[in-house]
Design an enzyme around this catalytic site. Structure first.
Site, PDB file in Angstrom:
ATOM      1  N   SER A 102     -44.943  95.077 -27.633  1.00  0.00           N
ATOM      2  CA  SER A 102     -46.050  94.527 -28.403  1.00  0.00           C
ATOM      3  C   SER A 102     -45.570  93.400 -29.326  1.00  0.00           C
ATOM      4  O   SER A 102     -44.963  92.433 -28.867  1.00  0.00           O
ATOM      5  CB  SER A 102     -46.754  95.652 -29.164  1.00  0.00           C
ATOM      6  OG  SER A 102     -48.019  95.260 -29.620  1.00  0.00           O
ATOM      7  N   ASP A 129     -55.426  96.421 -20.894  1.00  0.00           N
ATOM      8  CA  ASP A 129     -55.003  96.561 -22.291  1.00  0.00           C
ATOM      9  C   ASP A 129     -56.214  96.284 -23.182  1.00  0.00           C
ATOM     10  O   ASP A 129     -56.829  95.218 -23.086  1.00  0.00           O
ATOM     11  CB  ASP A 129     -53.889  95.549 -22.585  1.00  0.00           C
ATOM     12  CG  ASP A 129     -53.248  95.746 -23.954  1.00  0.00           C
ATOM     13  OD1 ASP A 129     -53.991  95.928 -24.944  1.00  0.00           O
ATOM     14  OD2 ASP A 129     -52.015  95.678 -24.048  1.00  0.00           O
ATOM     15  N   HIS A 166     -52.176  99.669 -23.451  1.00  0.00           N
ATOM     16  CA  HIS A 166     -51.246  98.983 -24.347  1.00  0.00           C
ATOM     17  C   HIS A 166     -50.009  99.849 -24.556  1.00  0.00           C
ATOM     18  O   HIS A 166     -50.096 100.942 -25.127  1.00  0.00           O
ATOM     19  CB  HIS A 166     -51.916  98.706 -25.691  1.00  0.00           C
ATOM     20  CG  HIS A 166     -51.069  97.868 -26.605  1.00  0.00           C
ATOM     21  ND1 HIS A 166     -50.836  96.537 -26.372  1.00  0.00           N
ATOM     22  CD2 HIS A 166     -50.364  98.182 -27.725  1.00  0.00           C
ATOM     23  CE1 HIS A 166     -50.048  96.052 -27.324  1.00  0.00           C
ATOM     24  NE2 HIS A 166     -49.741  97.049 -28.146  1.00  0.00           N
TER      25      HIS A 166
END
Length: 289
Positions: free
Chosen positions: A111, A235, A264
């Site tokens: 991320s 996501d 995610h």
């Protein structure tokens, strides 16, 4: 280790078996409001240790033990583009234990940490013996991610994330940003936090400037390290459209996989099976060892 600002960059080091020193050292980089103890970081560490790698679980500046406003809190704080912290951390690792780093490095980022990692590879990758890197769910376009995060369907998660971001914010960062803690608590969304805290505390001209200058998608062409960039089309927080340019990138060092499902940082295995992204990281690193 301590940098020139007096902040401490803290990590957990797992040296593994003696044979691990014959392979590149793996650095794991967590995402927004995460830390070295985040479940996905610990899971990947277990997989790689079992595969014979030494592993370092890094806390980004102002995360984990250095978050908040306690005595150990960092004066400065990580953000999506603070790639110089990775540069300084790897430099410090080599100075403290050259034998552990003798075979170079593998990097895996998640991320926001993946965004920082990709930017680092473009800017500083040639200065370090990085053998391979894997990015999982990186927000290649920070503006598009902010817009998606603020969509009505993501309101609950945005509120949860925002409260964690506020809790991480130290008194020193508030001072740098020129905002009181009372005003901090009144911020209502991610954009306001980036605009009122992250941007002024780090020399950006507002959130839009921060997004433009730190989105890793703009740096992929300059990445000179063999890198696998993984993302899921479903996501909920990072739109797949952010990856269209990456899919057509002509840089042979960067391979992009846009999978149909995975959420995610959520490429989970069934039952007790290993997460798919952990298997991919292990395979990439084993091949490049």
């Amino acid at each position: 280790m301590t940098d020139g600002s007096g902040d401490r960059l803290i990590a957990e080091v797992h040296e593994g078996e003696e044979a691990a020193r014959e392979r590149p050292l793996v650095l794991l980089i967590h995402g927004l409001t995460g830390c070295a103890d985040s479940a996905y970081i610990r899971n990947t560490a277990r997989v790689l240790l079992a595969a014979g790698f030494a592993v370092v679980r890094m806390n980004l500046r102002g995360a984990g033990p250095t978050a908040g406003s306690g005595a150990s809190a960092s004066r400065f704080h990580y953000h999506a583009g603070r790639s110089e912290d990775l540069r300084d951390f790897l430099t410090g690792l080599r100075e403290q234990d050259s034998a552990l780093c003798a075979q170079g490095f593998h990097l895996a980022g998640y991320s926001l940490g993946a965004n920082m990692m990709l930017k680092f590879l473009a800017e500083y990758g040639r200065d370090f013996p990085v053998r391979a890197a894997v990015s999982v769910s990186a927000p290649l376009d920070l503006k598009a991610t902010q817009v998606r995060m603020m969509a009505p369907r993501n309101r609950l998660y945005q509120n949860y994330l925002l409260e964690r971001m506020k809790a991480e914010t130290s008194a020193a960062v508030l001072e740098q940003a020129g905002i009181t803690r009372e005003a901090l608590q009144k911020l209502e969304n991610i954009f306001q936090y980036d605009d009122r805290v992250i941007a002024p505390a780090n020399g950006f001209d507002g959130a839009e400037d921060y997004y433009r200058r730190c989105s890793s998608g703009a740096f992929l062409e300059a990445v000179a390290v063999p890198s696998l960039v993984i993302h899921a089309a479903n996501d909920p927080w990072i739109p797949a459209s952010s990856y269209m340019a990456a899919l057509s990138l002509e840089n042979p060092q960067v391979r992009t996989l846009l999978l149909e499902k995975g959420g995610h940082v959520g490429f989970h295995g069934r039952g007790g099976e290993m997460a798919w992204h952990d298997a991919a990281i292990r395979a990439v690193f084993a091949k490049a060892a």
